[in-house]
Motif scaffolding. Structure first.
Motif, PDB file in Angstrom:
ATOM      1  N   PRO A   1       0.819  -1.227   0.000  1.00  0.00           N
ATOM      2  CA  PRO A   1       0.000   0.000   0.000  1.00  0.00           C
ATOM      3  C   PRO A   1       0.849   1.273   0.000  1.00  0.00           C
ATOM      4  O   PRO A   1       0.509   2.250  -0.659  1.00  0.00           O
ATOM      5  N   GLU A   2       1.978   1.240   0.712  1.00  0.00           N
ATOM      6  CA  GLU A   2       2.853   2.414   0.769  1.00  0.00           C
ATOM      7  C   GLU A   2       3.429   2.735  -0.608  1.00  0.00           C
ATOM      8  O   GLU A   2       3.513   3.909  -0.998  1.00  0.00           O
ATOM      9  N   VAL A   3       3.830   1.718  -1.336  1.00  0.00           N
ATOM     10  CA  VAL A   3       4.385   1.918  -2.679  1.00  0.00           C
ATOM     11  C   VAL A   3       3.286   2.427  -3.617  1.00  0.00           C
ATOM     12  O   VAL A   3       3.520   3.334  -4.419  1.00  0.00           O
ATOM     13  N   ARG A   4       2.084   1.869  -3.517  1.00  0.00           N
ATOM     14  CA  ARG A   4       0.986   2.336  -4.371  1.00  0.00           C
ATOM     15  C   ARG A   4       0.663   3.802  -4.081  1.00  0.00           C
ATOM     16  O   ARG A   4       0.442   4.594  -4.994  1.00  0.00           O
ATOM     17  N   ARG A   5       0.684   4.173  -2.820  1.00  0.00           N
ATOM     18  CA  ARG A   5       0.455   5.576  -2.451  1.00  0.00           C
ATOM     19  C   ARG A   5       1.572   6.459  -3.008  1.00  0.00           C
ATOM     20  O   ARG A   5       1.325   7.536  -3.527  1.00  0.00           O
ATOM     21  N   GLU A   6       2.813   5.991  -2.911  1.00  0.00           N
ATOM     22  CA  GLU A   6       3.950   6.760  -3.427  1.00  0.00           C
ATOM     23  C   GLU A   6       3.882   6.886  -4.955  1.00  0.00           C
ATOM     24  O   GLU A   6       4.232   7.934  -5.506  1.00  0.00           O
ATOM     25  N   LEU A   7       3.419   5.859  -5.642  1.00  0.00           N
ATOM     26  CA  LEU A   7       3.232   5.949  -7.090  1.00  0.00           C
ATOM     27  C   LEU A   7       2.238   7.057  -7.431  1.00  0.00           C
ATOM     28  O   LEU A   7       2.477   7.852  -8.344  1.00  0.00           O
ATOM     29  N   LEU A   8       1.143   7.123  -6.696  1.00  0.00           N
ATOM     30  CA  LEU A   8       0.161   8.191  -6.929  1.00  0.00           C
ATOM     31  C   LEU A   8       0.782   9.561  -6.678  1.00  0.00           C
ATOM     32  O   LEU A   8       0.576  10.496  -7.447  1.00  0.00           O
ATOM     33  N   ARG A   9       1.549   9.658  -5.598  1.00  0.00           N
ATOM     34  CA  ARG A   9       2.182  10.942  -5.266  1.00  0.00           C
ATOM     35  C   ARG A   9       3.153  11.368  -6.363  1.00  0.00           C
ATOM     36  O   ARG A   9       3.132  12.506  -6.820  1.00  0.00           O
ATOM     37  N   ARG A  10       3.996  10.445  -6.793  1.00  0.00           N
ATOM     38  CA  ARG A  10       4.966  10.768  -7.846  1.00  0.00           C
ATOM     39  C   ARG A  10       4.269  11.106  -9.162  1.00  0.00           C
ATOM     40  O   ARG A  10       4.710  11.995  -9.887  1.00  0.00           O
ATOM     41  N   LEU A  11       3.207  10.400  -9.467  1.00  0.00           N
ATOM     42  CA  LEU A  11       2.444  10.712 -10.667  1.00  0.00           C
ATOM     43  C   LEU A  11       1.858  12.119 -10.573  1.00  0.00           C
ATOM     44  O   LEU A  11       1.889  12.885 -11.535  1.00  0.00           O
ATOM     45  N   SER A  12       1.373  12.475  -9.407  1.00  0.00           N
ATOM     46  CA  SER A  12       0.821  13.811  -9.199  1.00  0.00           C
ATOM     47  C   SER A  12       1.874  14.894  -9.429  1.00  0.00           C
ATOM     48  O   SER A  12       1.588  15.946 -10.007  1.00  0.00           O
ATOM     49  N   VAL A  13       3.099  14.630  -9.011  1.00  0.00           N
ATOM     50  CA  VAL A  13       4.196  15.577  -9.236  1.00  0.00           C
ATOM     51  C   VAL A  13       4.459  15.733 -10.736  1.00  0.00           C
ATOM     52  O   VAL A  13       4.627  16.847 -11.241  1.00  0.00           O
ATOM     53  N   ILE A  14       4.476  14.616 -11.455  1.00  0.00           N
ATOM     54  CA  ILE A  14       4.696  14.669 -12.908  1.00  0.00           C
ATOM     55  C   ILE A  14       3.583  15.457 -13.580  1.00  0.00           C
ATOM     56  O   ILE A  14       3.841  16.334 -14.408  1.00  0.00           O
ATOM     57  N   VAL A  15       2.349  15.175 -13.207  1.00  0.00           N
ATOM     58  CA  VAL A  15       1.207  15.882 -13.795  1.00  0.00           C
ATOM     59  C   VAL A  15       1.304  17.373 -13.506  1.00  0.00           C
ATOM     60  O   VAL A  15       1.073  18.201 -14.378  1.00  0.00           O
ATOM     61  N   SER A  16       1.687  17.717 -12.291  1.00  0.00           N
ATOM     62  CA  SER A  16       1.823  19.122 -11.921  1.00  0.00           C
ATOM     63  C   SER A  16       2.947  19.796 -12.702  1.00  0.00           C
ATOM     64  O   SER A  16       2.788  20.904 -13.218  1.00  0.00           O
ATOM     65  N   GLU A  17       4.077  19.116 -12.809  1.00  0.00           N
ATOM     66  CA  GLU A  17       5.238  19.674 -13.501  1.00  0.00           C
ATOM     67  C   GLU A  17       4.951  19.906 -14.989  1.00  0.00           C
ATOM     68  O   GLU A  17       5.418  20.872 -15.576  1.00  0.00           O
ATOM     69  N   PHE A  18       4.206  19.014 -15.580  1.00  0.00           N
ATOM     70  CA  PHE A  18       3.926  19.096 -17.012  1.00  0.00           C
ATOM     71  C   PHE A  18       2.504  19.560 -17.302  1.00  0.00           C
ATOM     72  O   PHE A  18       1.954  19.263 -18.368  1.00  0.00           O
ATOM     73  N   ALA A  19       1.907  20.311 -16.388  1.00  0.00           N
ATOM     74  CA  ALA A  19       0.522  20.758 -16.563  1.00  0.00           C
ATOM     75  C   ALA A  19       0.296  21.509 -17.876  1.00  0.00           C
ATOM     76  O   ALA A  19      -0.692  21.236 -18.571  1.00  0.00           O
ATOM     77  N   PRO A  20       1.167  22.446 -18.276  1.00  0.00           N
ATOM     78  CA  PRO A  20       0.918  23.130 -19.552  1.00  0.00           C
ATOM     79  C   PRO A  20       0.938  22.183 -20.753  1.00  0.00           C
ATOM     80  O   PRO A  20       0.115  22.309 -21.661  1.00  0.00           O
ATOM     81  N   VAL A  21       1.848  21.231 -20.745  1.00  0.00           N
ATOM     82  CA  VAL A  21       1.915  20.263 -21.842  1.00  0.00           C
ATOM     83  C   VAL A  21       0.659  19.388 -21.823  1.00  0.00           C
ATOM     84  O   VAL A  21       0.050  19.135 -22.868  1.00  0.00           O
ATOM     85  N   ALA A  22       0.270  18.933 -20.644  1.00  0.00           N
ATOM     86  CA  ALA A  22      -0.936  18.113 -20.524  1.00  0.00           C
ATOM     87  C   ALA A  22      -2.168  18.875 -21.006  1.00  0.00           C
ATOM     88  O   ALA A  22      -3.016  18.325 -21.709  1.00  0.00           O
ATOM     89  N   ARG A  23      -2.251  20.149 -20.621  1.00  0.00           N
ATOM     90  CA  ARG A  23      -3.383  20.976 -21.063  1.00  0.00           C
ATOM     91  C   ARG A  23      -3.388  21.092 -22.588  1.00  0.00           C
ATOM     92  O   ARG A  23      -4.412  20.963 -23.230  1.00  0.00           O
ATOM     93  N   PHE A  24      -2.221  21.320 -23.157  1.00  0.00           N
ATOM     94  CA  PHE A  24      -2.118  21.423 -24.610  1.00  0.00           C
ATOM     95  C   PHE A  24      -2.623  20.152 -25.278  1.00  0.00           C
ATOM     96  O   PHE A  24      -3.431  20.197 -26.194  1.00  0.00           O
TER      97      PHE A  24
END
Length: 186
Positions: free
Chosen positions: A80-103
């Motif tokens: 469960p800890e690793v699955r939670r960390e995967l979500l957290r890291r994914l959230s960081v990626i999504v946040s970092e690349f928000a303009p690209v994702a929006r595009f």
């Protein structure tokens, strides 16, 4: 010399992204990108021969980060800890690349042939498997997909929500973990 070339390449990418977000992919030409940068079209063509090549380069950064996340997840035990960390890291990626994702989100129809749809699908399948508990039921798989969609697309829905964006992102992660029925961290 390589550093200067990569700096110029990055300036082109950022300027193109700004124009694509302002005007849309179809309404933006390489000439307009060159004009905004204050360079000749020939200088732009040195780095990117086509608009499609430029767009593909925007997706490469996201793809590389998602591939690294999948690689990290596969090297970890399924807890469960690793699955939670995967979500957290994914959230960081999504946040970092928000303009690209929006595009990509706003220009899907025009970009179907440019974007690495197969790679994105593979990343989503891999991430779904990684955040799903071992021996998952159909409900578990649906929960995993729902949690990923929350993390991927939730930030777009939260843009106009009042409050601190980081606090909102943390709440989004909490909800995604609840969808997966992950225990609260101690």
């Amino acid at each position: 010399m390589t550093r200067r070339r990569s700096d110029t390449r990055e300036r082109i990418r950022q300027t193109a992204l700004e124009l694509f977000l302002e005007r849309g992919y179809d309404q933006t030409s390489l000439r307009e990108i060159a004009e905004r940068l204050g360079v000749t079209k020939a200088a732009l063509y040195y780095h990117f021969k086509t608009k499609e090549e430029l767009v593909a380069s925007l997706g490469e950064d996201v793809d590389r980060n998602l591939a690294e996340l999948v690689g990290w997840g596969r090297s970890q035990p399924s807890t469960p800890e690793v699955r939670r960390e995967l979500l957290r890291r994914l959230s960081v990626i999504v946040s970092e690349f928000a303009p690209v994702a929006r595009f990509f989100q706003e220009n899907q129809a025009a970009l179907r042939t440019v974007r690495g749809e197969q790679r994105n699908r593979e990343h989503m399948i891999a991430l779904t498997e990684l955040i799903t508990a071992p021996d998952p039921s159909t409900e578990d798989r649906i929960r995993a997909v729902s949690a990923l969609f929350s993390v991927f697309f939730g930030p777009f829905a939260l843009e106009h929500l009042e409050g601190d964006p980081e606090a909102n992102r943390a709440t989004l992660l909490k909800v995604a973990a609840e969808i997966l029925r992950l225990p609260d961290p101690e």
